[in-house]
Write a protein that holds these residues in place. Structure first.
Motif, short mmCIF file in Angstrom:
data_model
loop_
_atom_site.label_atom_id
_atom_site.label_comp_id
_atom_site.label_asym_id
_atom_site.label_seq_id
_atom_site.Cartn_x
_atom_site.Cartn_y
_atom_site.Cartn_z
N GLU A 59 0.84 -1.21 0.00
CA GLU A 59 0.00 0.00 0.00
C GLU A 59 0.87 1.25 0.00
N MET A 60 1.92 1.22 0.81
CA MET A 60 2.83 2.37 0.87
C MET A 60 3.56 2.57 -0.46
N VAL A 61 3.97 1.49 -1.07
CA VAL A 61 4.66 1.59 -2.37
C VAL A 61 3.72 2.20 -3.40
N LYS A 62 2.49 1.74 -3.42
CA LYS A 62 1.51 2.26 -4.37
C LYS A 62 1.33 3.77 -4.22
N GLU A 63 1.39 4.26 -3.00
CA GLU A 63 1.20 5.69 -2.73
C GLU A 63 2.47 6.52 -2.92
N ASN A 64 3.65 5.91 -2.75
CA ASN A 64 4.89 6.69 -2.67
C ASN A 64 5.96 6.38 -3.70
N PHE A 65 5.73 5.43 -4.61
CA PHE A 65 6.82 4.99 -5.50
C PHE A 65 7.34 6.10 -6.40
N ARG A 66 6.53 7.11 -6.67
CA ARG A 66 6.99 8.19 -7.55
C ARG A 66 8.09 9.03 -6.90
N ALA A 98 12.53 -4.55 -3.06
CA ALA A 98 13.11 -3.70 -4.11
C ALA A 98 12.48 -4.00 -5.47
N ASP A 99 12.19 -5.27 -5.74
CA ASP A 99 11.53 -5.64 -7.01
C ASP A 99 10.15 -5.00 -7.11
N TRP A 100 9.41 -4.98 -6.00
CA TRP A 100 8.08 -4.37 -6.01
C TRP A 100 8.16 -2.88 -6.32
N ILE A 101 9.12 -2.21 -5.70
CA ILE A 101 9.26 -0.77 -5.94
C ILE A 101 9.60 -0.53 -7.41
N LEU A 107 6.24 0.14 -14.39
CA LEU A 107 4.87 0.03 -14.88
C LEU A 107 4.28 1.42 -15.14
N GLU A 108 4.51 2.33 -14.22
CA GLU A 108 4.02 3.71 -14.41
C GLU A 108 4.71 4.36 -15.60
N ALA A 109 6.02 4.18 -15.71
CA ALA A 109 6.75 4.76 -16.84
C ALA A 109 6.22 4.21 -18.15
N ARG A 110 6.01 2.90 -18.22
CA ARG A 110 5.47 2.30 -19.45
C ARG A 110 4.09 2.87 -19.78
#
Length: 154
Positions: A59-66, A98-101, A107-110
């Protein structure tokens, strides 16, 4: 087929001023669903603490990966060590933290490269990379081609 037919209908409707935005969002939805990101069921009464940690991490990665790609940020927020976070996430999801991040970032870049008219520099800035060059190298190492090549082939 369902998505393709829906996209055709939207594109053929010249009266819809939002048709390109609809197409962009549908394409982004396809990208996100194609990754099959593991969703841990919140209603499972037998959930272990490891599952809970993994769920919170994702959940945190989804919100903060950018803006946050360092494992230390996530482990600090969860009050655990980076090493423990990595081990728990690997055990419960089959992929490292790290793989999830990286997966979310790529995925977002693509999705942005395929479905928007943002420049590569704008995408690099949006994803909080220090430079377009760094973004290009990061993307190429993980996607196997440069952002420009990926967009051109799309």
């Amino acid at each position: 087929e369902l998505f393709v037919n829906a996209l055709r209908r939207v594109l053929q409707n010249d009266d819809n001023p939002y048709r390109m935005k609809v197409v962009q969002h549908v394409i982004m939805a396809i990208f996100y669903s194609s990754e099959r990101l593991r969703d841990i069921n919140d209603n499972d009464p037998a959930r272990s603490s490891a599952d809970s940690i993994s769920r919170k991490f994702l959940e945190m990665v989804k919100e903060n990966f950018r803006t946050q790609r360092q494992l230390q940020f996530y482990s600090d927020a969860l009050c655990i060590t980076p090493r423990y976070l990595s081990r728990v996430v690997k055990e419960t999801t089959g992929s490292t933290a790290a793989d999830w991040i990286e997966r979310y970032v790529v995925l977002e870049a693509r999705a942005l490269l395929k479905s928007t008219d943002m420049t590569i520099q704008q995408i690099s800035d949006y994803l909080n990379f220090p430079s377009q060059t760094f973004f290009g190298k990061y993307f190429k190492r993980r996607a196997g081609m440069s952002p420009k090549e990926y967009r051109r082939l799309g």
